[in-house]
Design a protein around this motif. Structure first.
Motif, PDB file in Angstrom:
ATOM      1  N   ASN A   8      98.949   1.707  70.990  1.00  0.00           N
ATOM      2  CA  ASN A   8      97.620   2.171  70.613  1.00  0.00           C
ATOM      3  C   ASN A   8      96.838   1.041  69.971  1.00  0.00           C
ATOM      4  N   GLY A  11      93.781   1.706  64.511  1.00  0.00           N
ATOM      5  CA  GLY A  11      92.830   2.726  64.073  1.00  0.00           C
ATOM      6  C   GLY A  11      92.808   3.957  64.950  1.00  0.00           C
ATOM      7  N   ALA A  12      93.564   3.943  66.053  1.00  0.00           N
ATOM      8  CA  ALA A  12      93.548   5.095  66.951  1.00  0.00           C
ATOM      9  C   ALA A  12      94.409   6.231  66.432  1.00  0.00           C
ATOM     10  N   VAL A  13      95.454   5.910  65.678  1.00  0.00           N
ATOM     11  CA  VAL A  13      96.381   6.919  65.191  1.00  0.00           C
ATOM     12  C   VAL A  13      96.168   7.114  63.696  1.00  0.00           C
ATOM     13  N   HIS A  14      95.922   8.356  63.300  1.00  0.00           N
ATOM     14  CA  HIS A  14      95.718   8.688  61.894  1.00  0.00           C
ATOM     15  C   HIS A  14      96.895   9.520  61.419  1.00  0.00           C
ATOM     16  N   ARG A  15      97.195   9.386  60.127  1.00  0.00           N
ATOM     17  CA  ARG A  15      98.258  10.229  59.609  1.00  0.00           C
ATOM     18  C   ARG A  15      97.737  11.651  59.469  1.00  0.00           C
ATOM     19  N   LYS A  16      98.651  12.633  59.576  1.00  0.00           N
ATOM     20  CA  LYS A  16      98.293  14.041  59.515  1.00  0.00           C
ATOM     21  C   LYS A  16      97.841  14.398  58.100  1.00  0.00           C
ATOM     22  N   LYS A  17      96.759  15.175  57.972  1.00  0.00           N
ATOM     23  CA  LYS A  17      96.287  15.615  56.662  1.00  0.00           C
ATOM     24  C   LYS A  17      97.245  16.680  56.143  1.00  0.00           C
TER      25      LYS A  17
END
Length: 148
Positions: A8, A11-17
């Motif tokens: 990726n 910045g494409a993958v964010h951690r889960k809120k």
């Protein structure tokens, strides 16, 4: 590059809120849903335009007039310059030929020919509508403009 080498972009993958995991996490207590009430509940949402039981504005206002949206006729637009750029083997032009040449989409059957550009070839053009300039240019070149 192989499938197992793909990565990726940064910045494409964010951690889960993670909500409801304590005040220190920033999403504790009410888990980002504010206070109490309908919108704090699971599945609780109100439809757009709902005013809490009060007569909504869109029902108070009078509905008058005519809307032509459902009865409109839309035309695929083709210019005279596009007709001039067709294959030399083409002598008769209609919606099917234009679709095969990629000038209009295959599901478009109503075509309007507009007068932008020049044409020097003899073509027999069949379309739903012609602008005055387009008809004049096609006939000046020795062709025919047939309204179908």
């Amino acid at each position: 590059m192989k499938l197992h080498e793909l990565k990726n972009v940064p910045g494409a993958v964010h951690r889960k809120k993670r909500v409801g995991c304590g005040e220190g996490g920033g999403h504790g207590k009410t888990s980002g849903k504010g206070g109490k009430g309908q919108t704090a509940r699971s599945g609780g949402s109100i439809r757009p335009g709902f005013e809490g039981g009060q007569m909504p504005l869109y029902r108070k206002l009078p509905h008058r007039g005519f809307n032509n949206f459902n009865h409109r006729v839309s035309y695929a637009v083709v210019n005279v310059s596009d007709l001039a750029s067709l294959d030399a083997s083409v002598t008769e032009v209609n919606a099917a030929v234009l679709a095969a040449q990629g000038l209009i989409r295959a599901d478009e059957t109503s075509v309007k020919i507009l007068g932008d550009g020049e044409i020097s070839r003899v073509l027999k053009v069949t379309a739903a509508k012609f602008s005055g300039a387009a008809k004049a240019k096609i006939e000046k070149a020795g062709g025919q403009a047939i309204v179908a």
